[in-house]
Design an enzyme around this catalytic site. Structure first.
Site: not given
Ligand code: ADP
Length: 273
Positions: A100, A176, A211, A240, A251
């Site tokens: 992404k 999500r 990563r 991270r 995840r």
């Molecule tokens: P990844 O795509 O690797 O999960 P992100 O940076 O998008 O990484 O998200 C990191 C964390 O942030 C997720 O594991 C979740 O806990 C939280 N998160 C991200 N986007 C959302 C969302 N739309 N709703 C709820 N939690 C979110």
């Protein structure tokens, strides 16, 4: 993207009408402020299409499913379309490390969109140790979704800021869940396209575990596939906190559980890659 293709895009997304009696001085009337379509007087215009036209510099219109339409009586015929196209609104979804970040960079560069990543907005709160950030961290550490009452308003406010409204946006990692998608629909926020990146799970785990981030430049490396250029960079790379094998599996599980629900909201505009 040249100016011609921008024009294509404007017309592709809006109604196009031809009118034999329209002159540039005719008053344009927009019947629906939510859509950039302009009607001339009802009696004088001929609707010729509602989508997918291309306007060519030699005064012809073409449609993928029809022949070119020469504007034979030009200059008596005018194309009336929106003066300014609505900015593009894109959503992108994919499992952790599905690419992404890379695609977002390419898309935002190409279309000049504002990149809004739900995870980044949350990490800013975590780093600031705000109330929301402290609560969000508990869920992020477990690889679970942060509750809607924190995420929904955060994303909505960012989408409504002037830069996103003017330039258009690329929303990454949101929604999500079906409730997050429903919340956006309730606010009248709807994308033009929903892109889903699909990558086999084994590849994802390997990508996540290797990563690394350069905190100085923001560049993402992979220890095996995209190693740092120098010892100096290697020594400052960080990982991270949720990029471990155990957490990425959680995840991924969460991602698969939720993606189907989100897809049902956007099935008509989904492109799987
Ligand atoms: P990844 O795509 O690797 O999960 P992100 O940076 O998008 O990484 O998200 C990191 C964390 O942030 C997720 O594991 C979740 O806990 C939280 N998160 C991200 N986007 C959302 C969302 N739309 N709703 C709820 N939690 C979110």
């Amino acid at each position: 993207m040249g100016s011609n293709s921008c024009l294509n895009f404007a017309i592709t997304h809006h109604c196009v009408y031809l009118s034999p009696s329209f002159s540039p001085k005719s008053k344009l009337h927009n019947p629906n402020p939510n859509h950039n379509q302009f009607l001339l007087s009802r009696s004088s215009f001929i609707p010729i299409a509602t989508s997918s036209f291309a306007l060519h510099s030699n005064h012809t219109l073409s449609h993928p499913r029809s022949k070119k339409l020469p504007l034979r009586n030009a200059p008596n015929f005018y194309v009336a379309a929106s003066a300014k196209a609505e900015p593009l609104k894109v959503m992108i979804s994919g499992a952790p490390a599905s690419g992404k970040g890379t695609q977002c960079e390419l898309i935002t560069q190409k279309y000049g969109l504002v990149h809004i990543a739900a995870g980044d907005l949350l990490r800013v709160e975590v780093a600031a140790a705000s109330e929301n950030g402290k609560r969000a961290k508990e869920y992020m550490e477990k690889g679970e979704l942060v509750p809607d009452e924190i995420v929904v308003m955060m994303v909505k406010e960012r989408l409504l800021q002037p830069d996103s409204q003017e330039k258009g946006w690329l929303l990454d990692g949101y929604p999500r869940s079906s409730s997050q998608a429903a919340a956006l629909e309730d606010f009248g926020i709807h994308p033009d396209i929903f892109i889903l990146l699909e990558v086999p799970e084994d590849n994802l785990v390997e990508r996540v575990v290797g990563r690394r981030l350069d905190p100085l430049t923001g560049k993402i490396y992979h220890l095996k596939y995209s190693p740092p250029e120098s010892e100096e960079i290697a020594s400052r790379l960080t990982q991270r906190f949720d990029d471990t094998e155990e957490r990425v599996k959680l995840r991924l599980h969460t991602h698969h559980q939720n993606v189907e629900a989100v897809l049902s909201t956007y099935k008509d505009i989904t492109v799987k890659v």
